[in-house]
Motif scaffolding. Sequence first.
Motif, PDB file in Angstrom:
ATOM      1  N   PRO A 449      -0.466  -8.251  -2.032  1.00  0.00           N
ATOM      2  CA  PRO A 449       0.722  -8.021  -1.691  1.00  0.00           C
ATOM      3  C   PRO A 449       1.167  -6.404  -2.498  1.00  0.00           C
ATOM      4  O   PRO A 449       1.259  -6.442  -3.169  1.00  0.00           O
ATOM      5  N   ILE A 450       0.758  -5.604  -1.840  1.00  0.00           N
ATOM      6  CA  ILE A 450       0.296  -3.842  -2.827  1.00  0.00           C
ATOM      7  C   ILE A 450       2.029  -3.100  -3.072  1.00  0.00           C
ATOM      8  O   ILE A 450       2.477  -2.880  -2.087  1.00  0.00           O
ATOM      9  N   HIS A 451       2.527  -3.152  -4.035  1.00  0.00           N
ATOM     10  CA  HIS A 451       4.182  -2.694  -4.248  1.00  0.00           C
ATOM     11  C   HIS A 451       3.579  -1.531  -5.373  1.00  0.00           C
ATOM     12  O   HIS A 451       2.671  -1.822  -6.242  1.00  0.00           O
ATOM     13  N   LEU A 452       5.141   0.280  -4.598  1.00  0.00           N
ATOM     14  CA  LEU A 452       4.624   1.037  -5.624  1.00  0.00           C
ATOM     15  C   LEU A 452       6.089   1.522  -5.538  1.00  0.00           C
ATOM     16  O   LEU A 452       6.656   1.177  -5.139  1.00  0.00           O
ATOM     17  N   HIS A 453       6.150   1.721  -7.040  1.00  0.00           N
ATOM     18  CA  HIS A 453       7.088   1.992  -8.085  1.00  0.00           C
ATOM     19  C   HIS A 453       8.047   3.196  -6.779  1.00  0.00           C
ATOM     20  O   HIS A 453       7.059   4.199  -7.037  1.00  0.00           O
ATOM     21  N   LEU A 454       8.547   3.483  -7.020  1.00  0.00           N
ATOM     22  CA  LEU A 454       9.888   4.829  -7.087  1.00  0.00           C
ATOM     23  C   LEU A 454       9.276   5.466  -5.345  1.00  0.00           C
ATOM     24  O   LEU A 454       8.035   6.889  -5.834  1.00  0.00           O
ATOM     25  N   LYS A 494       9.503  -0.413   3.954  1.00  0.00           N
ATOM     26  CA  LYS A 494       9.138  -1.521   3.279  1.00  0.00           C
ATOM     27  C   LYS A 494       8.943  -0.729   1.533  1.00  0.00           C
ATOM     28  O   LYS A 494       8.347   0.133   1.638  1.00  0.00           O
ATOM     29  N   ASP A 495       8.785  -1.255   0.371  1.00  0.00           N
ATOM     30  CA  ASP A 495       8.088  -0.994  -0.272  1.00  0.00           C
ATOM     31  C   ASP A 495       6.674  -2.185  -1.127  1.00  0.00           C
ATOM     32  O   ASP A 495       6.272  -2.012  -1.680  1.00  0.00           O
TER      33      ASP A 495
END
Length: 568
Positions: A449-454, A494-495
């Motif tokens: 599960p890849i999460h990018l901030h901002l 989604k994030d």
Amino acid sequence: MPALAVVTGGPLMAVGGPASVARAVNQDVPNSVRVADPECPASPPVPFFVDDAHQLPVAKPDGPHHYTFTAAVHYTHHFASSWPATKTLAYSTTNAHMDYLGPTIISREGRPVDLKLVNHLPPPGTPIFPTFPTTNNNNTLTLHHHGGLQDAESDGVPAPLALEIWPGHSYTYHFPNRQAAAPLFYHDHDDGNTGPHIFAGLLGYSPETDRKERSFGLPRGRFSKTYAFLDGAFDGNYQLCYGAFGDLPVVNGTIAPKQRVEPRRYLFTLLNESPARFYRLSLRQVSGAPSSPPRMTVVASDQGYLRHPVRLSHLLLAPGERYRIVVDFHHHGNQRWVLANDAPAPYPGPNNAPYIPQLMRFDVGPRSSSPDHSRIPETIKETNNGLPLHVKLRYARLRIVQAAEFALFNPMLGDKNQPLKYTEPATETPQQGSWEVWAIRNHSPDAHPIHLHLIDQPQLIGRWHVGQWTADGKPVPGTIGPYEPAPAFQSGPKDVFVSDPNYITAWVTKFPIKGTTVWHCHMAIHEDGLNSHGAIEMMRPLVIGHKAPKRLPRVGTVKRLNRLISRY
């Protein structure tokens, strides 16, 4: 890279040094996610569906738009009423004394909030949980408002990209709350200890609300509930035992609780903060007159509401993902339904971990206490779900990244050319205000599960199966399958994006805020480096600036993206 936060008193977080790993890990599992450690035996027995599920209290400000959170060790939490107390961590406020997790912060669009975090953990060098695998015992903290559009200085980035809060000190985060309604949450993001700290309790729910929500007609008030899922593991003394996978379902701090509901519609917000476990959820009847399952409808995901709600029978929930679902218990009076799980661990398999087939039970009463005037609209018009995909792609540029495992049990992230360590210079440097399509090649054994901030208005585009990879992790020409559009329930804001093994997964997003932050796998055991003795495995710097990146091709349309993916 510049530090992003100033910690009140206290030195810069020390980086590096030997890891303190107290337990060996299973070397025989073929996947990069290992099973629970051998010294985490089966947890003590506990009866399921005895204790009631509870909702976390709502924090009240201690000043105009100001909260003070204190993170501390506690010794009073009971995960089951039949168990003795367990040592935990928690965030507390002046009105909500917590001994596990943190209180809910309800934010409103356009109303900024300041949150002062006080670190009341033991002095540096003091092991809080001596048996936990950990990179250090500095007992520093950060706080990440996951999904929030705050300045980089308030984003809770782990060292060495930012400073962290040492015991006895504090830092105040500013959250402007300039975004649409969404099921956001907050959690510790400390260097190398994010997983252990969240597992022990440093996690809370922080929904963003706006004026539009009330007009949607969804269930609210006591007919709207939030559930945070973790898979717990406990030793023979009923104390927490941290590893890749636990063997007991913990819901809002209670093992396998029951929830009394009425035969009407409910809005449930589901949050997965397990260190590595995916859940594939469904409802399974266990008592009452036989019937078909209650209808489940997804109305929102990580960053906000779906334009068009989606009916489904099963829901995949990866670490870090959130979904809001409406469950319709009409015509199910005097029945009991278990929230069941059939996802293998590690995901997508083969299953090498303790199986958790059920999480909690819903006990439906005979009648409703009041008329149910809620509804599920066919279309939900929000400020962040109306821009069509083709418009987002029109000016977007394509960036290729990868999830790799060239060394056994050492998954890493990288750019299109090679996997890279967290401490290596940033290769992902989008221009502030730009749109980019990110396409991740996953040639590791696991889903990540890849999460990018901002990021703003992010949307999953779709996936391409890859039949064969070269030795350096690139698709073998001619083995990339046809474009598979995003499933409808994953098409909302989604994030967190599930990157399946042997697939290229693509999403599009805007980068509205300048500064240095991170992108990473939200399986805490991967971002912390549990498998590699403390080296952060799957986290990379994300530097958003004024300068446009070079040599990134324009996307324009899905058709052109499909051509680019097939040869780029």
